[in-house]
Write an enzyme that holds these catalytic residues in place. Structure first.
Site, PDB file in Angstrom:
ATOM      1  N   CYS A   1      -0.378  10.465   7.131  1.00 24.30           N
ATOM      2  CA  CYS A   1      -1.163  11.179   6.108  1.00 24.30           C
ATOM      3  C   CYS A   1      -2.416  11.829   6.703  1.00 24.30           C
ATOM      4  O   CYS A   1      -3.288  11.148   7.248  1.00 24.30           O
ATOM      5  CB  CYS A   1      -1.575  10.178   5.039  1.00 24.30           C
ATOM      6  SG  CYS A   1      -2.738  10.832   3.849  1.00 24.30           S
TER       7      CYS A   1
ATOM      8  N   ASN B   1       0.865  -1.187   0.000  1.00 21.19           N
ATOM      9  CA  ASN B   1       0.000   0.000   0.000  1.00 21.19           C
ATOM     10  C   ASN B   1       0.891   1.222   0.000  1.00 21.19           C
ATOM     11  O   ASN B   1       1.729   1.361   0.879  1.00 21.19           O
ATOM     12  CB  ASN B   1      -0.899  -0.004   1.245  1.00 21.19           C
ATOM     13  CG  ASN B   1      -1.710   1.276   1.393  1.00 21.19           C
ATOM     14  OD1 ASN B   1      -1.961   1.720   2.496  1.00 21.19           O
ATOM     15  ND2 ASN B   1      -2.109   1.876   0.309  1.00 21.19           N
ATOM     16  N   GLY B   2       0.704   2.096  -0.989  1.00 26.99           N
ATOM     17  CA  GLY B   2       1.509   3.322  -1.030  1.00 26.99           C
ATOM     18  C   GLY B   2       2.016   3.583  -2.426  1.00 26.99           C
ATOM     19  O   GLY B   2       1.552   2.980  -3.388  1.00 26.99           O
TER      20      GLY B   2
ATOM     21  N   ASP C   1     -16.097  16.869   3.154  1.00 24.92           N
ATOM     22  CA  ASP C   1     -14.768  16.713   3.754  1.00 24.92           C
ATOM     23  C   ASP C   1     -13.681  17.332   2.899  1.00 24.92           C
ATOM     24  O   ASP C   1     -12.637  17.716   3.392  1.00 24.92           O
ATOM     25  CB  ASP C   1     -14.462  15.215   3.945  1.00 24.92           C
ATOM     26  CG  ASP C   1     -14.345  14.519   2.608  1.00 24.92           C
ATOM     27  OD1 ASP C   1     -15.345  14.490   1.884  1.00 24.92           O
ATOM     28  OD2 ASP C   1     -13.248  14.058   2.271  1.00 24.92           O
TER      29      ASP C   1
ATOM     30  N   CYS D   1      -1.131  14.620  -4.582  1.00 23.08           N
ATOM     31  CA  CYS D   1      -0.383  13.830  -3.597  1.00 23.08           C
ATOM     32  C   CYS D   1       0.436  12.797  -4.359  1.00 23.08           C
ATOM     33  O   CYS D   1      -0.048  12.192  -5.291  1.00 23.08           O
ATOM     34  CB  CYS D   1      -1.354  13.115  -2.662  1.00 23.08           C
ATOM     35  SG  CYS D   1      -0.525  11.958  -1.556  1.00 23.08           S
TER      36      CYS D   1
END
Ligand code: AMP
Length: 456
Positions: free
Chosen positions: A238, A102-103, A348, A384
């Site tokens: 994060c 993950n990443g 959000d 990002c």
């Protein structure tokens, strides 16, 4: 984005991994897979699709073993990624290996090109394949040393679970950008997962978060061994996990996601209050922040927009027309609640502005007197590069417009964002959070103009 899980020393490890991935479905809906080791060999099952559709009882029964690693893949817009489902499995000099990741590796292309120059062949676009090649090509004798060797060559954000036939290795990068936690089963055995919500469904108790820069080694008959594999740890969890991505019932690095969202809503109300009769959330992403906003202002909070849960997220669709339609398919207002009222609508985050524009129009059409839009995050001005799928700078509405220009574009009576300072206060100042989308501070390599390497 994506989710990973690793299970060690548990009977029916594949079933545990299945429930964990099911609980973390929100982190990726494109594809899923589990591999299981039984001491002698590794078996893999992976496919495009959602967890509940991909695995059957029969498939899980065939994945026999006490160690499992699993993955949910998030789709990258417009990409044909049929082969890009994890785990990534290979046979190599020391035996068999399976990896979930993950990443994002920010030096993905550099490493890949070097490997290709040396004759490596790739089957997918995933940066995870770099990792498996680097391990296979390392000249160290043991797997653990090969993993450490590989770690000196990759940069960026990564949480990894690496499975051999007998052991499992878990690593969180030195910035701790993506979340990863350790849990334990009452019957013995351990698991790691991207989010703690997986522990609840899989029946594990939370032990602790994996530390940034830490490797955990799981081996039969031993407690997990911990080793710090980086000296220069520079913790930057994060901020976007708290704002949008993680499930509200998860705790990340000791902080509950729902509580943090409530706090962003309260701060938002202090910074940019609105004179309204009603506060509504954009469901589901704005619910907690809207509750905080309403509480702070002492104004009624209502679920005045109904969400149809049977369509996917709008953001991931490639064209603007499809995105517009999907917002309408997904959200619908309760007219009699809204008619004649001044309403604040809370989301959000604002990325391209698609959702907000549609919602403001929807509320005005439903008879709202005034619509005040509030966003419980700062303006997203930079893409990002560490694993959150935000588009290029050109597509980010806040990178190219002032707040007043955006307000006009979305047709709201007023528009307010949480300040960067307000977000830091909501998250707590004891840590430096990763805020690249808001402040453009690319502390772990990569930058706004580098091509997206959002692969794992
Ligand atoms: P937009 O409509 O492009 O302004 O996107 C904003 C909406 O997308 C908000 O409702 C967010 O909850 C949601 N969102 C924000 N970031 C992401 C992301 N990386 N992936 C998918 N959805 C997102």
């Amino acid at each position: 984005m994506c989710a990973i899980v690793g299970v060690y020393g548990a009977e029916k490890a594949s079933t545990v991994a299945y429930y964990s991935l099911f609980a973390m479905q929100h982190r990726g809906q494109e594809g899923t897979g589990i591999s299981v080791a039984n001491g002698k060999s590794i078996s893999v099952y992976k496919k495009l699709g959602m967890v509940a559709d991909v695995f059957s009882q029969d498939t899980l029964n065939h994945l026999e073993g006490t160690c499992a690693v699993g993955h949910n893949r998030y789709s990258t817009a417009g990409k044909d990624s049929k082969g890009d489902v994890q785990p990534v499995f290979a046979k190599y000099k020391l035996g068999e290996i399976s990896i979930v990741h993950n990443g994002n590796l920010v030096n993905k292309m550099e490493v890949r090109n070097k490997l290709i120059d040396r004759g490596a062949i790739f089957q997918t676009d995933m940066d995870t394949e770099n990792i498996i090649h680097l391990i296979a090509k390392s000249e160290k004798d043991s797997l653990v040393d090969r993993i450490k060797d590989m770690l000196t060559k990759i940069e960026g954000a990564f949480c990894l679970a690496i499975q051999s036939r007998k052991k499992m290795f878990v690593i969180r990068d030195r910035f701790g950008i993506r979340p990863l936690s350790l849990g334990k089963f009452k019957t013995g055995g351990y698991m790691v997962a991207s989010e703690t919500c997986a522990f609840d469904l899989a029946g594990a108790e939370f032990v602790r978060d994996v530390k940034p820069g830490e490797m955990l080694i799981f081996e039969e008959g031993k407690e997990p061994q911990s080793e710090m594999v980086y000296k220069n740890v520079d913790f930057h969890p994060c901020a976007f996990e708290y704002i949008y991505f993680a499930r509200p019932d998860s705790d990340i690095d000791g902080k509950n996601v729902y509580e943090t969202r409530l706090e962003t809503g309260r701060k938002l109300a202090q910074e940019t209050p609105a004179e309204v009769d009603l506060v509504l959330p954009v469901p589901d992403s704005g619910v907690a922040a809207a509750k905080g906003f309403a509480d702070e202002l002492g104004v009624p909070f209502e679920m005045g927009i109904v969400r149809n849960h049977y369509v996917g997220r709008t953001f991931i669709e490639p064209t603007q027309e499809v995105r517009d339609l999907k917002v309408k398919m997904k959200l619908s207002p309760i007219k009699h609640m809204i008619e004649g009222k001044r309403v604040a609508i809370i989301d959000d985050s604002l990325v391209r502005g698609t959702t907000s524009k549609q919602i403001v129009r929807m509320l005005l059409d439903a008879g709202a007197k005034e619509v005040h839009m509030r966003i419980a995050a700062p303006e997203i001005k930079y893409p990002c590069r560490y694993g959150i799928d935000t588009p290029t700078k050109d597509e980010l509405i806040s990178a190219n417009n002032t707040v007043e220009e955006i307000r006009k574009k979305i047709g709201a009576a007023s528009l307010g964002f949480l300040s960067i300072e307000g977000l830091k206060e909501s998250l707590g100042k004891e840590r430096n959070y990763s805020m690249v989308s808001f402040d453009g501070h690319y502390f772990a390599g990569g930058n706004a103009d580098s091509p997206s390497c959002g692969d794992s």
